[in-house]
Design a protein around this motif. Structure first.
Motif, PDB file in Angstrom:
ATOM      1  N   ARG A  35      41.505  29.347  29.017  1.00 19.68           N
ATOM      2  CA  ARG A  35      40.722  30.586  29.086  1.00 19.68           C
ATOM      3  C   ARG A  35      39.251  30.189  29.106  1.00 19.68           C
ATOM      4  O   ARG A  35      38.802  29.424  28.248  1.00 19.68           O
ATOM      5  CB  ARG A  35      41.030  31.461  27.881  1.00 19.68           C
ATOM      6  N   ARG A  47      42.981  33.686  37.451  1.00 12.42           N
ATOM      7  CA  ARG A  47      43.033  35.151  37.416  1.00 12.42           C
ATOM      8  C   ARG A  47      41.833  35.650  36.631  1.00 12.42           C
ATOM      9  O   ARG A  47      41.634  35.275  35.471  1.00 12.42           O
ATOM     10  CB  ARG A  47      44.338  35.587  36.768  1.00 12.42           C
ATOM     11  N   GLU A  65      50.094  36.105  36.506  1.00 12.21           N
ATOM     12  CA  GLU A  65      49.929  37.449  37.071  1.00 12.21           C
ATOM     13  C   GLU A  65      50.659  38.481  36.213  1.00 12.21           C
ATOM     14  O   GLU A  65      50.157  39.594  36.016  1.00 12.21           O
ATOM     15  CB  GLU A  65      50.460  37.469  38.508  1.00 12.21           C
ATOM     16  N   GLU A 106      46.120  44.378  31.616  1.00 14.01           N
ATOM     17  CA  GLU A 106      45.290  45.337  32.359  1.00 14.01           C
ATOM     18  C   GLU A 106      45.760  46.767  32.125  1.00 14.01           C
ATOM     19  O   GLU A 106      44.961  47.704  32.163  1.00 14.01           O
ATOM     20  CB  GLU A 106      45.318  45.013  33.861  1.00 14.01           C
ATOM     21  N   LYS A 137      40.467  41.360  27.715  1.00 11.80           N
ATOM     22  CA  LYS A 137      41.768  41.212  28.393  1.00 11.80           C
ATOM     23  C   LYS A 137      42.139  39.733  28.509  1.00 11.80           C
ATOM     24  O   LYS A 137      43.297  39.365  28.357  1.00 11.80           O
ATOM     25  CB  LYS A 137      41.716  41.828  29.806  1.00 11.80           C
ATOM     26  N   ALA A 138      41.141  38.910  28.789  1.00  7.73           N
ATOM     27  CA  ALA A 138      41.432  37.480  28.944  1.00  7.73           C
ATOM     28  C   ALA A 138      41.910  36.885  27.624  1.00  7.73           C
ATOM     29  O   ALA A 138      42.846  36.084  27.601  1.00  7.73           O
ATOM     30  CB  ALA A 138      40.195  36.734  29.451  1.00  7.73           C
ATOM     31  N   LEU A 175      39.744  38.448  34.697  1.00  3.92           N
ATOM     32  CA  LEU A 175      39.986  39.656  33.905  1.00  3.92           C
ATOM     33  C   LEU A 175      38.660  40.047  33.259  1.00  3.92           C
ATOM     34  O   LEU A 175      38.204  39.389  32.317  1.00  3.92           O
ATOM     35  CB  LEU A 175      41.055  39.401  32.814  1.00  3.92           C
ATOM     36  N   ALA A 229      45.481  38.050  27.120  1.00  6.49           N
ATOM     37  CA  ALA A 229      46.431  37.346  27.995  1.00  6.49           C
ATOM     38  C   ALA A 229      46.660  35.919  27.504  1.00  6.49           C
ATOM     39  O   ALA A 229      47.786  35.417  27.484  1.00  6.49           O
ATOM     40  CB  ALA A 229      45.909  37.332  29.432  1.00  6.49           C
ATOM     41  N   ALA A 253      48.553  39.057  33.201  1.00  6.84           N
ATOM     42  CA  ALA A 253      47.343  39.790  33.584  1.00  6.84           C
ATOM     43  C   ALA A 253      47.652  41.275  33.756  1.00  6.84           C
ATOM     44  O   ALA A 253      46.902  42.141  33.278  1.00  6.84           O
ATOM     45  CB  ALA A 253      46.769  39.212  34.872  1.00  6.84           C
TER      46      ALA A 253
END
Lengths: 91, 299
Positions: free
Chosen positions: A34, A16, B264, B271, B241-242, A18, B245, B267
């Motif tokens: 990450r 995912r 998801e 977000e 954001k990463a 981001l 998360a 995420a």
């Protein structure tokens, strides 16, 4: 890293993006990873159709660094991703 | 049969039923002191009959010949047994049994170890390890007018991303009690209990801070990872954001129940929120910093 190999991401790893960074979930190990921006660029380029050489060149263009730095950085990322078994290679 | 001091030998009482936010609890205790202490904290959540699934908490004396003092056995749904060595360990063990039940059985929620408040209509999630100051910070914000979700769990509906309240009593460590008393003179911390890892603690009913402090379910607007240092200048630092998360994943108690779908969910949570790291210091300035964040939308 073999310059002419075509690395690809494992299909079962959930990825995912981001804001230019990537988080990954490996269902085999149940570990979440990450990747920072530079590692994310390399990882996302691993589509099985782009050679390692081309990934180095793209990295050099994106980050405006000399060729030797690009090669070193990308090799380090590949090494880390290989240790985590997140990539496959096709010759 | 000897009884512990302060306890009375009563016939078996009726169950007491509670609904603490979205969490149902039934308490069975022949020992009046513990029933009364639990009622003191949670009487506003008492209900006549259990609604839906509820954890059946049971307290019993546990007698060992070689132990000269009283021991108590705490069970949840007849599973798992906790032992309290002395009366002062009972209430923390009851809370621990309830937390354990939530982690095991309320798997319909994504569970994050965190405190949460709603300040000026904005929901702030503070995911953190024990000792990071999240309980004191949340209590401070409730004193400043925030609504309260929990100081232990964020219970997030994975489909709607709404977070639901579990407004248990704040569990305040001994060292934080004078901090909160200075912040809100008149706050009373009468009973002390012993929590094995934290040492002496007191339970603070958020309703003693203000009337009806419980937050309504809401979407998370801010995700703030706190770290407390007594002399530090409070500081908010935006994070990616990463990173948010990834850190949320670390504080999740049941991410592996969701696995691939969990990424998801995390995420989408980050977000739709602004994400920060908080260096927390003195309570007043730290709360003011959080108020500024919510007022201005930025640190």
């Amino acid at each position: 890293m073999t310059e002419h190999a075509f690395p690809s991401r494992r299909k079962d790893v959930v990825c995912r993006e981001l804001d230019g960074e990537v988080i990954l979930f490996d269902p085999l190990t149940n570990v979440t990873h990450r990747l920072n921006q530079t590692a994310s660029l390399v990882y996302l380029s691993c589509n099985g159709l782009t050679s390692a050489d081309e990934i180095v060149a793209s990295y050099q263009d994106t980050f405006q660094v000399p060729a030797n730095i690009s090669h070193r950085d990308v090799a380090q990322v590949f090494s880390s991703l290989e240790k985590l078994a997140l990539l496959n290679y096709q010759a | 049969m000897p009884t512990a001091s302060g306890s009375s030998r009563k016939s078996y009482p009726d169950l007491l039923h509670f609904r603490i936010g979205v969490i149902g609890v039934s308490l069975e205790s022949p020992i009046e002191r513990f029933r009364n202490e639990y009622l003191k904290l949670y009487k506003r959540y008492q209900i006549a009959e259990p609604e839906g699934e509820a954890l059946a908490l049971r307290i019993r004396h546990h007698w060992k010949r070689w132990w000269k003092g009283a021991q108590y056995e705490i069970r949840g749904n007849e599973e798992g047994v906790l032992f309290a060595t002395g009366e002062q360990e009972v209430l923390p063990n009851l809370e621990w049994a309830l937390n354990w039940h939530i982690a095991l059985y309320h798997t319909q929620y994504l569970q994050i170890h965190a405190s949460l408040v709603k300040l000026d209509g904005k929901t702030i999630l503070f995911p953190a390890s024990p000792g990071s100051g999240k309980t004191t910070l949340s209590a401070g914000l409730v004193i400043r007018g925030a609504d309260y979700f929990s100081d232990e769990f964020a219970l997030i509906d994975p489909k709607t991303l709404l977070v639901y309240p579990y407004p248990k009593a704040f569990c305040v460590k001994e060292g934080s009690i004078p901090i909160l008393q200075n912040f809100c003179p008149g706050l009373n911390f009468d009973s002390r209990w012993i929590k094995k890892r934290k040492g002496p603690v007191a339970f603070l009913d958020p309703w003693l801070i203000r009337e009806n402090p419980v937050a309504t379910p809401g979407q998370i607007d801010y995700i703030v990872f706190p770290n407390y240092s007594p002399q530090a200048q409070p500081l908010l630092t935006p994070i990616s954001k990463a990173e948010a998360a990834f850190n949320l994943n670390k504080h999740s108690l049941n991410f592996l129940n969701f696995r691939e779908r969990g990424i998801e969910i995390l995420a989408k949570l980050v977000e739709s929120a602004d994400c920060y790291r908080l260096q927390a210091g003195e309570l007043g300035p730290t709360c003011e910093l959080m108020s500024q964040l919510v007022r201005n939308g930025r640190s």
